[in-house]
Design an enzyme around this catalytic site. Structure first.
Site, PDB file in Angstrom:
ATOM      1  N   LYS A 121       0.843  -1.213   0.000  1.00 47.57           N
ATOM      2  CA  LYS A 121       0.000   0.000   0.000  1.00 47.57           C
ATOM      3  C   LYS A 121       0.880   1.266   0.000  1.00 47.57           C
ATOM      4  O   LYS A 121       0.653   2.205  -0.766  1.00 47.57           O
ATOM      5  CB  LYS A 121      -0.901  -0.022   1.245  1.00 47.57           C
ATOM      6  CG  LYS A 121      -1.623   1.269   1.525  1.00 47.57           C
ATOM      7  CD  LYS A 121      -2.695   1.516   0.504  1.00 47.57           C
ATOM      8  CE  LYS A 121      -3.216   2.929   0.613  1.00 47.57           C
ATOM      9  NZ  LYS A 121      -4.354   3.171  -0.236  1.00 47.57           N
ATOM     10  N   CYS A 128      -3.861  10.906   1.252  1.00 49.18           N
ATOM     11  CA  CYS A 128      -3.149   9.627   1.076  1.00 49.18           C
ATOM     12  C   CYS A 128      -1.748   9.843   0.521  1.00 49.18           C
ATOM     13  O   CYS A 128      -0.752   9.540   1.181  1.00 49.18           O
ATOM     14  CB  CYS A 128      -3.930   8.732   0.113  1.00 49.18           C
ATOM     15  SG  CYS A 128      -5.644   8.567   0.591  1.00 49.18           S
TER      16      CYS A 128
HETATM   17  N1  SAJ Z   1      -1.827  14.692  -8.976  1.00 50.97           N
HETATM   18  C1  SAJ Z   1      -0.951  15.433  -9.753  1.00 50.97           C
HETATM   19  N2  SAJ Z   1      -0.576  14.936 -10.966  1.00 50.97           N
HETATM   20  C2  SAJ Z   1      -1.044  13.743 -11.427  1.00 50.97           C
HETATM   21  C3  SAJ Z   1      -1.929  12.985 -10.626  1.00 50.97           C
HETATM   22  C4  SAJ Z   1      -2.312  13.486  -9.405  1.00 50.97           C
HETATM   23  O1  SAJ Z   1      -0.514  16.522  -9.357  1.00 50.97           O
HETATM   24  O2  SAJ Z   1      -0.681  13.376 -12.545  1.00 50.97           O
HETATM   25  C5  SAJ Z   1      -2.245  15.201  -7.668  1.00 50.97           C
HETATM   26  C6  SAJ Z   1      -3.749  15.428  -7.577  1.00 50.97           C
HETATM   27  O3  SAJ Z   1      -4.112  16.667  -8.141  1.00 50.97           O
HETATM   28  C7  SAJ Z   1      -3.974  15.367  -6.083  1.00 50.97           C
HETATM   29  C8  SAJ Z   1      -2.934  14.336  -5.636  1.00 50.97           C
HETATM   30  O4  SAJ Z   1      -1.984  14.220  -6.680  1.00 50.97           O
HETATM   31  O5  SAJ Z   1      -3.693  16.603  -5.477  1.00 50.97           O
HETATM   32  C9  SAJ Z   1      -3.493  12.961  -5.307  1.00 50.97           C
HETATM   33  O6  SAJ Z   1      -4.447  12.582  -6.275  1.00 50.97           O
HETATM   34  P1  SAJ Z   1      -4.477  11.116  -6.915  1.00 50.97           P
HETATM   35  O7  SAJ Z   1      -5.579  11.055  -7.891  1.00 50.97           O
HETATM   36  O8  SAJ Z   1      -3.133  10.754  -7.416  1.00 50.97           O
HETATM   37  O9  SAJ Z   1      -4.725  10.162  -5.664  1.00 50.97           O
HETATM   38  P2  SAJ Z   1      -5.808  10.095  -4.438  1.00 50.97           P
HETATM   39  O10 SAJ Z   1      -5.147  10.647  -3.235  1.00 50.97           O
HETATM   40  O11 SAJ Z   1      -7.140  10.612  -4.825  1.00 50.97           O
HETATM   41  O12 SAJ Z   1      -5.934   8.488  -4.314  1.00 50.97           O
HETATM   42  C10 SAJ Z   1      -4.770   7.703  -4.151  1.00 50.97           C
HETATM   43  C11 SAJ Z   1      -4.856   6.504  -5.124  1.00 50.97           C
HETATM   44  N3  SAJ Z   1      -3.570   5.832  -5.165  1.00 50.97           N
HETATM   45  C12 SAJ Z   1      -2.977   5.503  -6.326  1.00 50.97           C
HETATM   46  O13 SAJ Z   1      -3.436   5.775  -7.409  1.00 50.97           O
HETATM   47  C13 SAJ Z   1      -1.682   4.749  -6.219  1.00 50.97           C
HETATM   48  C14 SAJ Z   1      -5.962   5.553  -4.676  1.00 50.97           C
HETATM   49  O14 SAJ Z   1      -5.976   4.388  -5.478  1.00 50.97           O
HETATM   50  C15 SAJ Z   1      -5.743   5.158  -3.208  1.00 50.97           C
HETATM   51  O15 SAJ Z   1      -6.768   4.290  -2.741  1.00 50.97           O
HETATM   52  C16 SAJ Z   1      -5.785   6.431  -2.383  1.00 50.97           C
HETATM   53  O16 SAJ Z   1      -4.695   7.268  -2.802  1.00 50.97           O
HETATM   54  C17 SAJ Z   1      -5.633   6.041  -0.915  1.00 50.97           C
HETATM   55  O17 SAJ Z   1      -6.663   5.998  -0.223  1.00 50.97           O
HETATM   56  O18 SAJ Z   1      -4.514   5.704  -0.494  1.00 50.97           O
END
Ligand code: SAJ
Length: 435
Positions: free
Chosen positions: A219, A273
């Site tokens: 995780k 997360c």
């Molecule tokens: N972000 C960027 N650039 C990107 C992708 C995301 O700047 O290319 C930023 C987003 O804007 C946001 C942050 O990262 O601020 C997090 O967003 P996210 O969509 O990457 O992730 P979360 O926090 O919504 O969900 C993540 C997911 N983890 C992964 O994809 C590995 C989800 O599957 C998990 O269940 C969740 O964390 C968790 O609960 O741990």
């Protein structure tokens, strides 16, 4: 296999009714299993028992209403006996970035008196490696009459224990709970098999068995991988800015390589997360986890970098309009959520940046956030919540912080005099789409 390992789960208790616990409870109950949800917050318990929800997640209200009405889901503040307990409480970090396990410990102490032989305990909360073993120790101290499993020792225990991380994406939780593959980290093989039995009641993805420590680290690895990749993109965005290269075009081109897949830069990493979990590796192994720490630092530095870009944009606007003073410059922030198309502002870099601008800017500040009906209290006396069309024609500096789909239609209306700081590459992508 022992008789109890085949016994069906008649009653499951989910401890912690937040973003993971409530959807999990609802989905289990929708499979006709009696679910008792436990939460320390009475308001949460009352809300759920009235068939409503206290969090925002598409379609969750419908499922919760249905299962509460059918009598399959009930919430309470006091745990009761069950065949399985799923712990889904928060694991925030402390000032030193070590995980704060106090909610996990509270949950364990609350269920300890009601445990009986054959029960299954699953930890879903994101946790440092070794946490499930710690739980086994805490419970063993409370219940010397029961034998708890020990990591990798396949001797017979009275209680089954496993770590099964949630991996669902906010905004798609109900779908992903069912369709995602599930990592099942058993304290022993028997524990893993018993946990698979529970998840098989609603998971259509594969349930993959491993040991408990690997599951805990898996995780943390998934979210750290994403954080490191985003940090790489954010670092490139700062490098490109200095070199006068468009980072969005650069990434489009680099990602055409069959083995390159760089994520997108932004104003920083938000949510509860990805900006938190990597610290659970770094704080335990600071000497080894150098890359993961640096990624965290790069992503945490991005809001400050964006703020400087806004200051530069205000300076450029004043240079081009020398009759204006800074208190006559209108700044508009587009979006406060931590990412696109959701209402959630937890740990949002967009919100943080807007709050900083509100502190230092003495002119008008407009906020556009279509998912909110009022501003967060930190911004209420310092900014005005506006509709996007209205804000865009009145603004001098436009700061794009979130790429909500709703924003895409308005960019052709940006006035010529307006300085734009686009942290998400929305303008570049829109120009490409309509080229
Ligand atoms: N972000 C960027 N650039 C990107 C992708 C995301 O700047 O290319 C930023 C987003 O804007 C946001 C942050 O990262 O601020 C997090 O967003 P996210 O969509 O990457 O992730 P979360 O926090 O919504 O969900 C993540 C997911 N983890 C992964 O994809 C590995 C989800 O599957 C998990 O269940 C969740 O964390 C968790 O609960 O741990």
């Amino acid at each position: 296999m022992l008789a109890e390992e085949l016994a069906p789960f008649l009653k499951v208790s989910v401890i912690g009714l937040g973003y993971i616990g409530l959807p999990t409870s609802a989905v289990l109950a929708s499979r006709k299993i009696q679910v008792l949800g436990v939460d320390v917050n009475e308001h949460v318990v009352e809300t759920i028992n009235s068939g409503k929800i206290h969090i925002v997640e598409p379609e969750l209200d419908i499922v919760v209403h249905a299962v509460v009405t059918e009598g399959l889901l009930r919430a309470t503040t006091v745990p009761q006996a069950a065949d399985a307990f799923i712990i889904a409480v928060p694991t925030p970090f402390q000032a030193n970035h070590h995980a704060d396990l106090c909610y996990v410990k509270e949950a364990c102490l609350a269920i300890a008196p009601i445990l009986k032989k054959g029960d299954l305990i699953i930890l879903e909360s994101t946790s440092p490696v070794g946490t499930t073993e710690k739980i086994a120790q805490w419970l063993a101290e409370q219940r010397p009459d029961l034998v708890f499993p020990t990591f990798k020792e396949n001797s017979k225990a009275d209680i089954y224990m496993a770590y099964c991380p949630e991996r669902v994406l906010p905004g798609r939780i109900l779908r992903e709970l069912v369709s995602n593959d599930r990592i099942i980290g058993g304290m022993t093989m028997a524990c893993a098999h018993r946990a698979v039995q529970l998840y098989k009641t609603f998971v259509e993805g594969e349930c993959i068995i491993t040991d408990v420590r690997t599951a805990e680290l898996c995780k943390l690895t998934e979210n750290s991988f994403r954080d490191v990749n985003i940090a790489f993109a954010n670092e490139l965005s700062m490098i490109c800015d200095r070199l006068n290269v468009n980072v969005w075009e650069l990434l489009n081109l680099a990602n055409r390589h069959p083995r390159v897949d760089i994520l997108q830069p932004g104003p920083g990493v938000g949510g509860h997360c990805i900006a938190v979990d990597p610290w659970f590796i770094v704080s335990e192994l600071p000497e080894e986890a150098r890359l993961i720490r640096t990624a965290r630092e790069v992503n945490d530095s991005k809001p400050g970098w964006v703020l400087n870009k806004v200051k530069e944009a205000v300076g450029d606007f004043i240079n081009e309009n020398p009759s204006k003073r800074t208190n006559e410059v209108t700044i508009t922030c587009l979006g406060l959520a931590f990412k696109a198309n959701i209402v959630d502002t937890r740990e949002s870099p967009a919100l943080k940046i807007a709050e900083e601008i509100a502190q230092i800017h003495d002119g008008p500040l407009f906020i556009v956030e279509p998912y909110l009906t009022e501003l967060p209290s930190s911004l209420q006396s310092k900014a005005a919540l506006k509709q996007v069309d209205e804000a865009i024609v009145e603004t001098d500096v436009l700061l794009i912080l979130v790429e909500h789909t709703l924003f895409y239609s308005i960019f052709s209306n940006i006035p010529k005099h307006c300085k734009v700081v686009d942290t998400r590459g929305v303008l570049f992508n829109q120009a490409r789409e309509y080229a």
